[in-house]
Design an enzyme around this catalytic site. Structure first.
Site: not given
Length: 241
Positions: A142, A155
């Site tokens: 990501s 995350y």
């Protein structure tokens, strides 16, 4: 075109979002897709839709954080198909709270799903791919592995870690003709974001089908060449240069 004909591909988190789009896209390219998800009804739904189009798919229920289930899943796929050509480590999770509010249990779970699971599945897939002399592992990272924002510490840690793991895996796998790619994806119109941020601007997000098409491209690259890292962004995303 069926450039992936006779290829067997395992997609984790295949029951919805990007995983669902990847399963449909790769099946349409001729691959036999293993739709892996922790929720049986989602895996069955996606596999059933693919099969209804006379394409190849098999549902697989798995908790990717469980090493016993991971090893059993790889063995089941090899028993069913005789090979495993690609592993798409797509399953992911997050909790949007500050570091002070983030529970230790949630931290552990996010790291387990986003980082530990790709390691476990890659560990069990590698011997299969080594024996057959080919394979491709794609880890869905990501832009969270390139920059940081508030309320996503676990995350960020998991995706930065996954990017590093991907490059380490690339170094170890390439002598065995196994490709490894870290796909750094920008925001997508998937439940991962939409469920948590219902007011998000959809024009700033990309269709997951576009990212799925990128994965299809990666799996179709010529022998002798590997793309070790690729970034795919929404055209309207303003938070990235």
């Amino acid at each position: 075109m069926e450039e992936l004909k006779n290829k067997v591909v395992l997609v984790t988190g295949g029951g919805r979002g990007l995983g669902e789009a990847v399963c449909h896209t790769l099946a349409s390219a001729g691959a036999s897709v293993v739709v892996a998800d922790i929720r049986d009804e989602l895996a069955q739904k996606v596999a059933g839709e693919i099969q209804a189009n006379n394409l190849q798919a098999m549902p697989l229920v798995i908790d990717v954080t469980d090493e016993v289930q991971a090893e059993t899943a790889i063995n089941k796929i090899v028993s069913q198909y005789g090979r495993l050509d690609a592993l798409i480590n797509n399953a992911g999770t997050d909790v949007t709270v500050s570091i002070e509010e983030l529970s230790i249990q949630d931290w552990d779970r996010i790291i387990a799903v986003n980082l530990r699971a790709p390691f476990i599945l890659s560990k069990f897939a590698l011997p299969v791919m080594k024996e057959q002399g080919s394979g491709h592992i794609i880890n869905i990272s990501s832009t969270a592995a390139k920059r940081a924002w508030a309320n996503a510490s676990a995350y960020h840690a998991s995706k930065w870690g996954l990017l590093g793991f991907s490059h380490a895996l690339h170094v170890e796998a390439r002598p065995h003709n196994i490709k490894v790619t870290a796909l750094v994806a920008g925001g997508m119109q998937t439940p991962f974001l939409l469920d948590r941020f219902p007011d998000i601007d959809l024009t700033k997000l990309q269709d997951p089908k576009n990212v799925a098409a990128t994965i299809r491209f990666l799996l179709s690259t010529p022998e002798g060449t590997v793309i070790s890292e690729m970034m795919v962004l929404p055209m309207g995303e303003g938070s990235w240069p």
